[in-house]
Motif scaffolding. Structure first.
Motif, PDB file in Angstrom:
ATOM      1  N   SER A   1       0.842  -1.197   0.000  1.00 23.06           N
ATOM      2  CA  SER A   1       0.000   0.000   0.000  1.00 23.06           C
ATOM      3  C   SER A   1       0.874   1.242   0.000  1.00 23.06           C
ATOM      4  CB  SER A   1      -0.920   0.014   1.217  1.00 23.06           C
ATOM      5  OG  SER A   1      -0.189   0.295   2.400  1.00 23.06           O
TER       6      SER A   1
ATOM      7  N   ASN B   1       4.773   5.296   2.208  1.00 23.12           N
ATOM      8  CA  ASN B   1       4.998   6.644   2.746  1.00 23.12           C
ATOM      9  C   ASN B   1       5.553   6.596   4.159  1.00 23.12           C
ATOM     10  OD1 ASN B   1       4.231   8.557   0.664  1.00 23.12           O
ATOM     11  ND2 ASN B   1       2.154   7.760   0.859  1.00 23.12           N
TER      12      ASN B   1
ATOM     13  N   ARG C   1       5.270  13.206   0.075  1.00 20.30           N
ATOM     14  CA  ARG C   1       4.260  12.158   0.159  1.00 20.30           C
ATOM     15  C   ARG C   1       3.671  11.841  -1.219  1.00 20.30           C
ATOM     16  NH1 ARG C   1       2.014   9.848   4.410  1.00 20.30           N
ATOM     17  NH2 ARG C   1       0.009   8.794   4.149  1.00 20.30           N
TER      18      ARG C   1
ATOM     19  N   ASP D   1       0.243   3.856   1.797  1.00 17.31           N
ATOM     20  CA  ASP D   1       0.418   4.290   3.181  1.00 17.31           C
ATOM     21  C   ASP D   1       1.660   3.647   3.795  1.00 17.31           C
ATOM     22  OD1 ASP D   1      -1.765   5.936   3.125  1.00 17.31           O
ATOM     23  OD2 ASP D   1      -3.124   4.491   4.069  1.00 17.31           O
TER      24      ASP D   1
END
Length: 660
Positions: A175, A180, A191, A177
């Motif tokens: 993912s 990041n 980001r 997320d």
């Protein structure tokens, strides 16, 4: 390899560079020198496939048959390190691209983009054609995929590589997320909101995200490995012989060879001396020990080295009389069961025409040719030790990913040099007569009395746990400065340095105290350090020596910490020469490691079935005592314990187990 069970001798043979009348002379001279294995076809793609999908194997058929008739075996290469001109013309977007955005043109050697689907298709196609045609030829005993992966190009910033990198990241992180978070992209507003936004870490205005660059280095090594595996698997569909590729262990820093070593049937390495280094024979031994370690202790192939000068260093220093022999037999001492050269015959054209060869341009009347013939006889005399192994009780931690991370931008000092520290510690152990393995820090360490970690900036969780368990079970660890500082994504663990090592070292580092250019510090035991110092607070460790001056004055410089049944040492500055020898000796003595310094005599043991084969290589200008008796394979004569090793000479003494 199938066929003869003896140490192999030969090299890289390029008959396509010569008219057929020279082939007969080459084969006669190879027989005179005792050559029994040659690598062919490495740069022959344009001849074997002059147009896409059109193959011409007439030249290869003829030379393989001629070599077989002469009882010379073949290591048959896929020619995919040098795609032909038609490939570049037809697929210009497959060219490798530098970090600065420059496409690399045809006209040299090396690889196009390893992520190019057109390259993968063309490379596997010719590999499959070669295997289909020659798999059953009795001369072919080994397959040689490509040539020196990672040299001269590892990272490519072309569009295909960017797309493949995005796919690799999806698999690694699942993912955005997670990516990041791992990369810390909230720093400097980096980001990502879509996978397509992630580019290769090209040259930018200032330092790039270090986690981004580290992952691209991992991806690039993996992309090259996928190229190798694709060709290997294409060959394996037809051919039963073992398959390898020639590593550049210790010379090519951009490929993680721990991962590669598990994918080849036999580990092979190319090694070239840094000719101007006065102690280059020690660096040779280090490369050989690293190669044996990659082979997990099994015998390996020295696929290339040079008879004398190479052609690509700033000053291409010729080897002195006897140096080629010492170099070659030092590789054999440390586990090589094949001693091969680049190349068999010196070239007349092209970029490598000044590179030395078994058959030099000076011909049969030259000293170099006489040495080549004599070396062939020496290698033949090593037949009894074929398959024997080298044991080591001391190891040095070696992790390519840690090296990649340490070499990124904005470290506390430009003088931090992981390679220099590993070489310094290795040389200190070499001078003590200690045979060394190299190990990944997450590998099984139970067979070692001491593990040195001169430069282990990045330590992942599994490696940290492994090192702690090794010490707890009675092992001795010895770390140098700037180790254990970051984890997987170049991220600093919570708390003071060194996050992953605080408990095993029994200390914390409140602040790095790097030194100015040329600055030195004195330790309380009189030793002198440079480059680095730390502000250390002891948390269970004992201070063995303190800084007597400099920014860390009064703070510990050398520490020792009992941990479980073992111990961990820490050295907070760069010692050199006799000062470093003293530290290494103290660590060895604390672990009751036996060692026997022999000055300029390199001594290594290969263990066979009931017999030890003791290589004694005198790199000095004076005769030296070695204190061993047995049968010298090279002279076929007995030697007594008081017989010296002559200056510049080598002997290989067979000693029955239990014999003094």
């Amino acid at each position: 390899m199938p066929g003869r069970q003896t140490v192999r001798f030969g090299g890289d043979y390029n008959p396509e560079q010569w008219p057929r009348e020279v082939w007969d002379e080459d084969i006669r001279l190879m027989q005179d020198a005792g050559v029994n294995l040659v690598s062919i076809g490495i740069f022959s793609w344009a001849l074997l496939e002059p147009e896409e999908g059109v193959y011409d194997f007439a030249m290869l058929d003829e030379i393989i048959d001629r070599l077989h008739a002469a009882d010379i075996d073949v290591d048959l290469a896929t020619p995919t390190a040098s795609p032909p001109a038609w490939f570049y013309r037809r697929y210009p977007h497959s060219r490798a691209v530098t970090r600065d955005g420059m496409p690399l043109a045809f006209g040299s050697r090396g690889i196009v983009s390893p992520s190019s689907p057109e390259y993968r298709r063309a490379a596997t196609a010719i590999a499959a054609k070669l295997a289909e045609r020659y798999a059953q030829h009795p001369a072919v005993v080994l397959w040689h995929v490509h040539n020196e992966y990672g040299t001269p190009v590892t990272e490519s910033y072309d569009d295909a590589s960017v797309t493949a990198f995005q796919t690799w990241l999806r698999k690694r992180y699942a993912s955005l997320d997670a990516l990041n978070a791992a990369w810390g992209t909230n720093f400097w507003g980096q980001r990502y909101g879509a996978w397509e936004e992630i580019d290769a870490p090209r040259t930018s205005g200032t330092a790039s995200n270090p986690a981004h660059r580290l992952d691209f280095a991992r991806f690039s090594s993996a992309a090259l490995l996928e190229c190798f595996k694709a060709e290997r698997d294409a060959i394996r569909e037809h051919a039963p012989q073992p398959i390898t590729t020639n590593f550049m262990a210790g010379m090519c820093p951009s490929v993680d060879l721990w991962r590669w070593a598990d994918e080849v049937d036999i580990v092979a390495n190319d090694h070239y001396l840094s000719a101007e280094q006065p102690d280059n024979h020690i660096h040779l031994s280090r490369a050989a020990d690293l190669t044996r370690s990659l082979a997990r202790g099994k015998p390996w192939i020295l696929m290339e080295h040079s008879t004398s000068a190479v052609n690509w260093q700033p000053r291409n220093i010729a080897k002195r009389p006897g140096e080629m022999r010492r170099n070659s037999l030092a590789h054999a001492a440390r586990g090589a069961d094949a001693v091969l050269f680049f190349q068999v015959r010196a070239g007349q054209k092209g970029a490598e025409k000044f590179h030395s060869a078994l058959i030099p341009q000076a011909g049969e009347t030259s000293r170099k040719w006489r040495e080549s013939v004599a070396l062939g006889a020496d290698v033949a005399a090593l037949a009894p030790l074929f398959g024997s192994r080298v044991d080591a009780r001391v190891a040095i931690a070696w992790d390519w990913e840690s090296f990649w991370a340490q070499d990124l931008d904005w470290r506390p000092s430009v003088d931090l040099d992981h390679r220099e520290r590993i070489e310094a510690f290795y040389a200190a152990l070499w001078r003590r007569g200690v045979t060394v393995d190299f190990v990944h820090p997450a590998a099984d360490l139970t067979g070692y009395d001491v593990v040195f970690a001169p430069a282990l900036y990045l330590i992942e969780d599994d490696a940290a746990a492994n090192l702690r368990e090794y010490a707890a079970q009675g092992g001795t660890l010895a770390f140098s400065y700037f180790s254990g500082i970051v984890s997987t994504n170049d991220d600093v663990p919570t708390g003071p340095y060194p996050g992953q090592l605080r408990d095993v070292l029994g200390l914390v580092i409140e602040e790095f105290l790097p030194l100015r250019a040329g600055e030195q510090v004195t330790l309380s035991d009189g030793r002198r350090g440079r480059v680095w110092s730390d502000d250390i607070e002891l948390r269970g460790a004992t201070s063995v020596a303190e800084f007597a001056d400099g920014p860390g004055v009064g703070r510990p410089a050398v520490t020792k910490h009992s941990f479980g049944d073992g111990a961990a040492w820490y050295l907070a500055t760069a010692l050199d020469g006799a000062d470093l020898d003293g530290f290494v000796t103290r660590v060895l003595d604390s672990a009751a490691v036996d060692y026997s310094p022999l000055g300029d005599v390199e001594s290594v043991v290969r263990r066979g079935d009931g017999v030890d084969y003791v290589f004694q290589i005198n790199h000095g200008a004076q005769d030296a005592g070695a204190g061993i008796s047995g049968h010298d394979l090279l002279t076929d004569k007995s030697v007594a314990s008081d017989d010296p090793v002559r200056a510049g000479s080598v002997r290989v003494v067979a000693v029955r187990h239990g014999q003094p």
